[in-house]
Design a protein around this motif. Sequence first.
Motif, mmCIF file in Angstrom:
data_model
loop_
_atom_site.group_PDB
_atom_site.id
_atom_site.type_symbol
_atom_site.label_atom_id
_atom_site.label_comp_id
_atom_site.label_asym_id
_atom_site.label_seq_id
_atom_site.Cartn_x
_atom_site.Cartn_y
_atom_site.Cartn_z
ATOM 1 N N GLU A 1 0.843 -1.201 0.000
ATOM 2 C CA GLU A 1 0.000 0.000 0.000
ATOM 3 C C GLU A 1 0.877 1.250 0.000
ATOM 4 O O GLU A 1 2.033 1.209 0.405
ATOM 5 N N ASN A 2 0.265 2.385 -0.403
ATOM 6 C CA ASN A 2 0.998 3.650 -0.425
ATOM 7 C C ASN A 2 1.573 4.004 0.942
ATOM 8 O O ASN A 2 2.717 4.444 1.044
ATOM 9 N N SER A 3 0.785 3.851 1.997
ATOM 10 C CA SER A 3 1.253 4.246 3.334
ATOM 11 C C SER A 3 2.449 3.401 3.769
ATOM 12 O O SER A 3 3.408 3.928 4.340
ATOM 13 N N THR A 4 2.436 2.123 3.477
ATOM 14 C CA THR A 4 3.558 1.249 3.826
ATOM 15 C C THR A 4 4.776 1.592 2.988
ATOM 16 O O THR A 4 5.897 1.681 3.504
ATOM 17 N N SER A 5 4.572 1.815 1.698
ATOM 18 C CA SER A 5 5.679 2.185 0.808
ATOM 19 C C SER A 5 6.311 3.501 1.237
ATOM 20 O O SER A 5 7.542 3.647 1.221
ATOM 21 N N MET A 6 5.486 4.468 1.623
ATOM 22 C CA MET A 6 6.006 5.758 2.098
ATOM 23 C C MET A 6 6.808 5.590 3.388
ATOM 24 O O MET A 6 7.879 6.176 3.544
ATOM 25 N N PHE A 7 6.300 4.797 4.304
ATOM 26 C CA PHE A 7 6.996 4.546 5.567
ATOM 27 C C PHE A 7 8.375 3.939 5.306
ATOM 28 O O PHE A 7 9.383 4.384 5.868
ATOM 29 N N LEU A 8 8.436 2.961 4.423
ATOM 30 C CA LEU A 8 9.712 2.331 4.096
ATOM 31 C C LEU A 8 10.661 3.304 3.404
ATOM 32 O O LEU A 8 11.860 3.338 3.697
ATOM 33 N N SER A 9 10.126 4.121 2.500
ATOM 34 C CA SER A 9 10.990 5.073 1.796
ATOM 35 C C SER A 9 11.519 6.153 2.738
ATOM 36 O O SER A 9 12.689 6.534 2.646
ATOM 37 N N PHE A 10 10.687 6.618 3.661
ATOM 38 C CA PHE A 10 11.169 7.582 4.655
ATOM 39 C C PHE A 10 12.227 6.956 5.563
ATOM 40 O O PHE A 10 13.171 7.621 5.973
ATOM 41 N N SER A 11 12.078 5.672 5.854
ATOM 42 C CA SER A 11 13.071 4.977 6.677
ATOM 43 C C SER A 11 14.442 5.027 6.001
ATOM 44 O O SER A 11 15.446 5.361 6.631
ATOM 45 N N GLY A 12 14.475 4.681 4.725
ATOM 46 C CA GLY A 12 15.739 4.714 3.995
ATOM 47 C C GLY A 12 16.301 6.122 3.884
ATOM 48 O O GLY A 12 17.494 6.351 4.113
ATOM 49 N N PHE A 13 15.434 7.074 3.537
ATOM 50 C CA PHE A 13 15.861 8.470 3.392
ATOM 51 C C PHE A 13 16.507 8.984 4.681
ATOM 52 O O PHE A 13 17.618 9.532 4.661
ATOM 53 N N PHE A 14 15.837 8.803 5.804
ATOM 54 C CA PHE A 14 16.368 9.341 7.050
ATOM 55 C C PHE A 14 17.586 8.555 7.550
ATOM 56 O O PHE A 14 18.419 9.106 8.263
ATOM 57 N N GLY A 15 17.704 7.293 7.165
ATOM 58 C CA GLY A 15 18.932 6.555 7.473
ATOM 59 C C GLY A 15 20.140 7.212 6.811
ATOM 60 O O GLY A 15 21.190 7.391 7.436
ATOM 61 N N VAL A 16 19.988 7.590 5.537
ATOM 62 C CA VAL A 16 21.075 8.280 4.826
ATOM 63 C C VAL A 16 21.351 9.640 5.477
ATOM 64 O O VAL A 16 22.509 10.036 5.636
ATOM 65 N N ILE A 17 20.307 10.342 5.884
ATOM 66 C CA ILE A 17 20.488 11.643 6.539
ATOM 67 C C ILE A 17 21.309 11.485 7.818
ATOM 68 O O ILE A 17 22.179 12.310 8.120
ATOM 69 N N VAL A 18 21.073 10.408 8.588
ATOM 70 C CA VAL A 18 21.876 10.147 9.785
ATOM 71 C C VAL A 18 23.350 10.023 9.399
ATOM 72 O O VAL A 18 24.231 10.581 10.062
ATOM 73 N N HIS A 19 23.627 9.330 8.314
ATOM 74 C CA HIS A 19 25.014 9.189 7.849
ATOM 75 C C HIS A 19 25.620 10.552 7.530
ATOM 76 O O HIS A 19 26.748 10.844 7.935
ATOM 77 N N LEU A 20 24.875 11.371 6.801
ATOM 78 C CA LEU A 20 25.387 12.691 6.418
ATOM 79 C C LEU A 20 25.671 13.556 7.639
ATOM 80 O O LEU A 20 26.673 14.276 7.688
ATOM 81 N N ILE A 21 24.795 13.491 8.633
ATOM 82 C CA ILE A 21 24.989 14.270 9.864
ATOM 83 C C ILE A 21 26.246 13.780 10.596
ATOM 84 O O ILE A 21 27.052 14.584 11.049
ATOM 85 N N LEU A 22 26.426 12.463 10.676
ATOM 86 C CA LEU A 22 27.610 11.925 11.349
ATOM 87 C C LEU A 22 28.902 12.318 10.642
ATOM 88 O O LEU A 22 29.919 12.589 11.284
ATOM 89 N N ASP A 23 28.860 12.351 9.316
ATOM 90 C CA ASP A 23 30.045 12.754 8.560
ATOM 91 C C ASP A 23 30.211 14.266 8.470
ATOM 92 O O ASP A 23 31.197 14.744 7.916
ATOM 93 N N LYS A 24 29.231 14.993 8.985
ATOM 94 C CA LYS A 24 29.240 16.457 8.908
ATOM 95 C C LYS A 24 29.380 16.938 7.476
ATOM 96 O O LYS A 24 30.127 17.864 7.179
ATOM 97 N N GLU A 25 28.667 16.265 6.578
ATOM 98 C CA GLU A 25 28.739 16.591 5.152
ATOM 99 C C GLU A 25 27.330 16.655 4.571
ATOM 100 O O GLU A 25 26.924 15.770 3.843
ATOM 101 N N ILE A 26 26.593 17.689 4.889
ATOM 102 C CA ILE A 26 25.248 17.806 4.354
ATOM 103 C C ILE A 26 25.290 18.741 3.149
ATOM 104 O O ILE A 26 25.402 19.942 3.294
ATOM 105 N N LYS A 27 25.258 18.116 1.966
ATOM 106 C CA LYS A 27 25.277 18.868 0.712
ATOM 107 C C LYS A 27 24.022 18.502 -0.058
ATOM 108 O O LYS A 27 23.500 17.416 0.087
#
Length: 174
Positions: free
Chosen positions: A147-173
């Motif tokens: 379903e759309n809601s499940t797909s969105m939840f999973l996609s936000f999970s991946g997106f914010f996982g990458v954001i955590v990496h960028l914050i840890l590396d102090k490289e937000i571009k």
Amino acid sequence: MPGIRVHLLMGSLFYPVFYISYFLFSKMDPIAAFGINTVIVSYVLFVMGSDIPDIDADFAPIRYFTHSFLPVVFIYSFYNTKAIRDFFMKFGVLSWSLLITSSILFGLMTGYFLKLLKHRGFLHTIRFALIYGVVIFIVAKYGTALENSTSMFLSFSGFFGVIVHLILDKEIKF
């Protein structure tokens, strides 16, 4: 810069923060919204996202993991995408062999393409985080018919996982 252990540990520690925040902002009931399988897949995508930008580093263990893992992803995605599955099934007995062979080739080509990327380049950007999230959405929605809601939840999970990496590396571009 943090290594794989730090990225994976922080991904694991920040997942509960993401999970609670997601349901606070979406106003969904966190217990009734998704089953345990969806939450587990979400966790894996989040934690994987917290280290996946380092796939372009020569020394990164995740780079070597992708050579084995990507063909499995392609096999699963190809088989679960009706148009592609129907195309391969026309070949009768050879269909599984063709499906697996083409999946392995796609996986290997993707793995070798990663060698062309510069470390801390494109994969360390918000654009990549968005692409990672969109790819997850497309595979979840159209590859597995969630379903759309499940797909969105999973996609936000991946997106914010990458954001955590960028914050840890102090490289937000962008």
